[in-house]
Scaffold this active site. Structure first.
Site, PDB file in Angstrom:
ATOM      1  N   LYS A  22       0.847  -1.211   0.000  1.00 42.47           N
ATOM      2  CA  LYS A  22       0.000   0.000   0.000  1.00 42.47           C
ATOM      3  C   LYS A  22       0.876   1.252   0.000  1.00 42.47           C
ATOM      4  O   LYS A  22       0.655   2.191  -0.763  1.00 42.47           O
ATOM      5  CB  LYS A  22      -0.867  -0.001   1.266  1.00 42.47           C
ATOM      6  CG  LYS A  22      -1.518   1.337   1.581  1.00 42.47           C
ATOM      7  CD  LYS A  22      -2.362   1.329   2.845  1.00 42.47           C
ATOM      8  CE  LYS A  22      -1.590   1.633   4.077  1.00 42.47           C
ATOM      9  NZ  LYS A  22      -1.284   3.040   4.313  1.00 42.47           N
ATOM     10  N   ASN A  23       1.928   1.257   0.830  1.00 41.08           N
ATOM     11  CA  ASN A  23       2.714   2.480   1.006  1.00 41.08           C
ATOM     12  C   ASN A  23       3.703   2.732  -0.115  1.00 41.08           C
ATOM     13  O   ASN A  23       4.449   3.710  -0.093  1.00 41.08           O
ATOM     14  CB  ASN A  23       3.416   2.455   2.362  1.00 41.08           C
ATOM     15  CG  ASN A  23       2.395   2.563   3.489  1.00 41.08           C
ATOM     16  OD1 ASN A  23       1.219   2.858   3.242  1.00 41.08           O
ATOM     17  ND2 ASN A  23       2.813   2.278   4.708  1.00 41.08           N
ATOM     18  N   CYS A 116      -4.418  12.556  12.219  1.00 39.13           N
ATOM     19  CA  CYS A 116      -5.312  11.397  12.233  1.00 39.13           C
ATOM     20  C   CYS A 116      -5.172  10.830  13.639  1.00 39.13           C
ATOM     21  O   CYS A 116      -4.527  11.414  14.498  1.00 39.13           O
ATOM     22  CB  CYS A 116      -4.911  10.393  11.178  1.00 39.13           C
ATOM     23  SG  CYS A 116      -3.395   9.597  11.576  1.00 39.13           S
ATOM     24  N   ARG A 121       0.541  14.542  12.936  1.00 43.01           N
ATOM     25  CA  ARG A 121       1.069  14.343  11.577  1.00 43.01           C
ATOM     26  C   ARG A 121       1.181  15.651  10.793  1.00 43.01           C
ATOM     27  O   ARG A 121       0.545  15.865   9.775  1.00 43.01           O
ATOM     28  CB  ARG A 121       0.239  13.296  10.845  1.00 43.01           C
ATOM     29  CG  ARG A 121       0.244  12.004  11.647  1.00 43.01           C
ATOM     30  CD  ARG A 121      -0.456  10.885  11.002  1.00 43.01           C
ATOM     31  NE  ARG A 121       0.345  10.329   9.906  1.00 43.01           N
ATOM     32  CZ  ARG A 121      -0.074   9.259   9.213  1.00 43.01           C
ATOM     33  NH1 ARG A 121      -1.218   8.710   9.497  1.00 43.01           N
ATOM     34  NH2 ARG A 121       0.658   8.788   8.231  1.00 43.01           N
ATOM     35  N   ASP A 305       4.728   0.389  11.745  1.00 45.23           N
ATOM     36  CA  ASP A 305       3.506  -0.225  11.206  1.00 45.23           C
ATOM     37  C   ASP A 305       3.351  -1.677  11.626  1.00 45.23           C
ATOM     38  O   ASP A 305       2.320  -2.290  11.338  1.00 45.23           O
ATOM     39  CB  ASP A 305       3.488  -0.136   9.668  1.00 45.23           C
ATOM     40  CG  ASP A 305       3.324   1.300   9.197  1.00 45.23           C
ATOM     41  OD1 ASP A 305       3.540   1.565   8.012  1.00 45.23           O
ATOM     42  OD2 ASP A 305       3.011   2.165  10.043  1.00 45.23           O
ATOM     43  N   ARG A 398      -8.656  -0.335   4.674  1.00 46.62           N
ATOM     44  CA  ARG A 398      -7.855   0.662   3.946  1.00 46.62           C
ATOM     45  C   ARG A 398      -6.555   0.041   3.439  1.00 46.62           C
ATOM     46  O   ARG A 398      -6.007   0.473   2.433  1.00 46.62           O
ATOM     47  CB  ARG A 398      -7.519   1.843   4.878  1.00 46.62           C
ATOM     48  CG  ARG A 398      -8.655   2.754   5.209  1.00 46.62           C
ATOM     49  CD  ARG A 398      -8.146   3.944   5.968  1.00 46.62           C
ATOM     50  NE  ARG A 398      -6.923   4.420   5.344  1.00 46.62           N
ATOM     51  CZ  ARG A 398      -5.908   4.946   6.016  1.00 46.62           C
ATOM     52  NH1 ARG A 398      -5.972   5.074   7.329  1.00 46.62           N
ATOM     53  NH2 ARG A 398      -4.835   5.367   5.400  1.00 46.62           N
TER      54      ARG A 398
HETATM   55  C1  EPZ Z   1       4.193   6.858   6.075  1.00 47.93           C
HETATM   56  O1  EPZ Z   1       3.429   7.870   6.719  1.00 47.93           O
HETATM   57  C2  EPZ Z   1       3.281   5.639   5.993  1.00 47.93           C
HETATM   58  N1  EPZ Z   1       2.107   5.949   5.178  1.00 47.93           N
HETATM   59  C3  EPZ Z   1       2.843   5.233   7.398  1.00 47.93           C
HETATM   60  O2  EPZ Z   1       2.061   4.050   7.279  1.00 47.93           O
HETATM   61  C4  EPZ Z   1       4.102   4.905   8.204  1.00 47.93           C
HETATM   62  O3  EPZ Z   1       3.721   4.574   9.535  1.00 47.93           O
HETATM   63  C5  EPZ Z   1       5.036   6.120   8.217  1.00 47.93           C
HETATM   64  O4  EPZ Z   1       5.344   6.515   6.855  1.00 47.93           O
HETATM   65  C6  EPZ Z   1       6.339   5.835   8.929  1.00 47.93           C
HETATM   66  O5  EPZ Z   1       6.989   4.765   8.329  1.00 47.93           O
HETATM   67  C7  EPZ Z   1       2.224   5.932   3.835  1.00 47.93           C
HETATM   68  O6  EPZ Z   1       3.297   5.696   3.295  1.00 47.93           O
HETATM   69  C8  EPZ Z   1       0.980   6.200   3.057  1.00 47.93           C
HETATM   70  P1  EPZ Z   1       6.302  10.213   8.201  1.00 47.93           P
HETATM   71  P2  EPZ Z   1       3.994   9.406   6.763  1.00 47.93           P
HETATM   72  O7  EPZ Z   1       6.179  11.459   7.423  1.00 47.93           O
HETATM   73  O8  EPZ Z   1       4.668   9.704   5.476  1.00 47.93           O
HETATM   74  C9  EPZ Z   1       6.457  13.435  11.694  1.00 47.93           C
HETATM   75  C10 EPZ Z   1       0.252   2.630   7.685  1.00 47.93           C
HETATM   76  O9  EPZ Z   1      -0.223   2.102   8.695  1.00 47.93           O
HETATM   77  N2  EPZ Z   1       6.437  14.440  10.611  1.00 47.93           N
HETATM   78  O10 EPZ Z   1       7.536   9.384   8.081  1.00 47.93           O
HETATM   79  O11 EPZ Z   1       2.903  10.272   7.209  1.00 47.93           O
HETATM   80  C11 EPZ Z   1       5.095  12.751  11.819  1.00 47.93           C
HETATM   81  O12 EPZ Z   1       4.250  13.526  12.650  1.00 47.93           O
HETATM   82  C12 EPZ Z   1       0.690   4.079   7.720  1.00 47.93           C
HETATM   83  O13 EPZ Z   1       0.410   2.036   6.579  1.00 47.93           O
HETATM   84  C13 EPZ Z   1       6.614  15.786  10.938  1.00 47.93           C
HETATM   85  O14 EPZ Z   1       6.798  16.155  12.101  1.00 47.93           O
HETATM   86  O15 EPZ Z   1       5.076   9.249   7.925  1.00 47.93           O
HETATM   87  C14 EPZ Z   1       5.412  11.422  12.439  1.00 47.93           C
HETATM   88  O16 EPZ Z   1       5.504  11.579  13.841  1.00 47.93           O
HETATM   89  C15 EPZ Z   1       0.498   4.717   9.083  1.00 47.93           C
HETATM   90  N3  EPZ Z   1       6.582  16.715   9.946  1.00 47.93           N
HETATM   91  C16 EPZ Z   1       6.800  11.100  11.882  1.00 47.93           C
HETATM   92  O17 EPZ Z   1       7.325  12.342  11.357  1.00 47.93           O
HETATM   93  C17 EPZ Z   1       6.383  16.371   8.642  1.00 47.93           C
HETATM   94  O18 EPZ Z   1       6.384  17.279   7.773  1.00 47.93           O
HETATM   95  C18 EPZ Z   1       6.779  10.072  10.766  1.00 47.93           C
HETATM   96  O19 EPZ Z   1       6.006  10.590   9.740  1.00 47.93           O
HETATM   97  C19 EPZ Z   1       6.204  14.995   8.323  1.00 47.93           C
HETATM   98  C20 EPZ Z   1       6.242  14.042   9.318  1.00 47.93           C
END
Ligand code: EPZ
Length: 418
Positions: A22-23, A116, A121, A305, A398
């Protein structure tokens, strides 16, 4: 809203061959906006997040066909630059459309993705990266407006290796003038898969999966055909189901290097794993050993995850395991539900909890709050005495294609009620 009814008593075992990650699929679909051409994408899972992304691309003018796991996107004509906020509200990860849209158009508007349940996020790293490339970004009344005259390559250092921010910067840089460097990018396998997809359409990206990604801007992109990598998280989830129920599971089409962080955890808790070519075999597990510490980290650390699924496994282990969730600030919503099933879990602080393994879990009515937490409740239901009802299963659907069907095909006593 839909619920699963799960009864214990069956081993989850057999052979599994599931569709792409998915990701990986989601950013790749966003990337298909860039080539103003045809993108043929194979191994696409039939999950609700994919259908939301299809709607988003159709809403801006793409023509899309999705049959038997193959998605064909024609992005020749983009007729709108406005991503309806309804979609972003439904799926916050649709924010990765922003980089591709501004990589192609001079203006785009998108609803601000709320947080969410697993965390606030924020998208500050996304916006900072795009601004470095020359995008003028204003935010008003819940919308993000992106304007650009010219995208110029830049060196961008990410304070945190954000997956989404890395993807948005990569997508926006593909057709920028000059070279973009992303320092401290996310190194997840899905980042490499996106880079491979974009390079096949003519992009010039190197270093994906390392600490430095380089994108040399190009003028022209072309038709592309790509097969999405296997879903390391879905595979890990089904392996937990077999480990908890003492089943033997053979999974085809696995990329072992992607699974390494998860394999390590299985081996530490007494699961016996065999690797053959692109197959992995989990042998029946007699006793689940506790782990001392499970700490989530950016790849190649243990994936957040998989945190809730391994917590379900540890809830029936022979000792105590500390869970330290370092990626999201609210990713323990499954804890109270597992406790309702008899798990012995103490939340120490918002990022830490102590799981003490128990002999037995008990069926109960529990509520799914997020994708992976919901899956962990189904896993617990497979071993909990009696019947477990998991509601709000739309979260689970999802990210897991035909979840109850796949589990039933592996022996589970599970049915879906609307
Ligand atoms: C991706 O989310 C995945 N989703 C998530 O999978 C996964 O848990 C996550 O990466 C971490 O591996 C998809 O790929 C669609 P991040 P993403 O940006 O991109 C903070 C699932 O269950 N952050 O790496 O949103 C954020 O708040 C889902 O399949 C900032 O502070 O993850 C979080 O605490 C859930 N500022 C951390 O970084 C930003 O601008 C990780 O977020 C961006 C992120």
């Amino acid at each position: 809203m839909g619920k699963y009814i799960v009864k214990n008593g069956q081993k989850i075992e057999g052979t599994l061959d599931i569709r792409g990650a998915k990701n990986s699929i989601l950013p790749i679909i966003a990337g298909s906006i860039l080539n103003e051409n045809i993108s043929i994408i194979h191994n696409v899972a039939d999950i609700s997040d994919v259908h939301i992304m299809i709607k988003i691309l159709e809403s801006v003018g793409c023509k899309i066909k999705y049959e038997n796991g193959t998605l064909v996107v024609d992005s020749s004509n983009i007729v709108s630059c406005d991503i309806n906020e309804e979609y972003v509200n439904k799926m916050r990860s649709s924010i990765i459309v922003m980089g591709a849209m501004i990589g192609r158009l001079d203006y785009m508007k998108i609803g601000h993705p709320g947080g969410c349940k697993i965390g606030k996020r924020p998208i500050d790293l996304h916006l900072e990266g795009l601004r470095k490339l020359g995008v003028e970004i204003t935010e008003s009344e819940g919308f993000i407006h992106c304007n650009k005259k010219e995208l110029k390559g830049s060196t961008i250092v990410l304070d945190f290796p954000s997956v989404g921010a890395t993807e948005n910067i990569m997508l926006a840089s593909v057709k920028a003038n000059g070279i973009t460097k992303i320092i401290n990018p996310a190194k997840e396998p899905e980042i490499e898969d996106l880079a491979n997809f974009l390079n096949k359409m003519g992009a010039k990206i190197s270093g994906a999966g390392t600490n430095l990604i380089k994108i040399e801007g190009v003028k022209k992109l072309n038709k592309v055909e790509h097969t999405v990598i296997p879903d390391r998280i879905a595979i890990g989830t089904y392996m937990v189901a077999s480990a908890m129920t003492g089943g033997k599971l053979e999974v085809k089409n696995v990329i072992h290097s992607h699974m390494d962080p998860v394999y390590k955890v299985f081996s530490c808790c007494g699961c016996d794993i065999k690797y053959l070519d692109n197959k992995v075999i989990l042998l029946p597990t007699r006793k689940i050993k506790s782990m001392e510490l499970v700490k989530t980290l950016p790849y190649p650390g243990f994936p957040t995850d998989m945190q809730s699924q391994i917590m379900a496994l540890m809830s029936i282990s022979d000792g105590e395991t500390i869970f330290n969730e370092t990626i999201f600030e609210n990713r323990f919503m499954h804890v109270k539900e597992l406790i309702k099933m008899g798990a012995n879990i103490e939340i120490i602080d918002k990022n830490t909890c102590l799981v003490k393994g128990v002999e037995k879990l008990y069926g109960n009515n529990v509520v799914s709050s997020d994708l992976r937490g919901g899956a962990s409740l189904v896993l617990a239901g497979l071993v909990a005495e009696g019947e477990t009802e998991i509601s709000n299963i739309y979260h689970i659907e999802r990210g897991y294609e035909k979840f109850e069907y796949v589990l039933r095909s592996l022996g589970a006593n599970i049915k879906k009620e609307l």
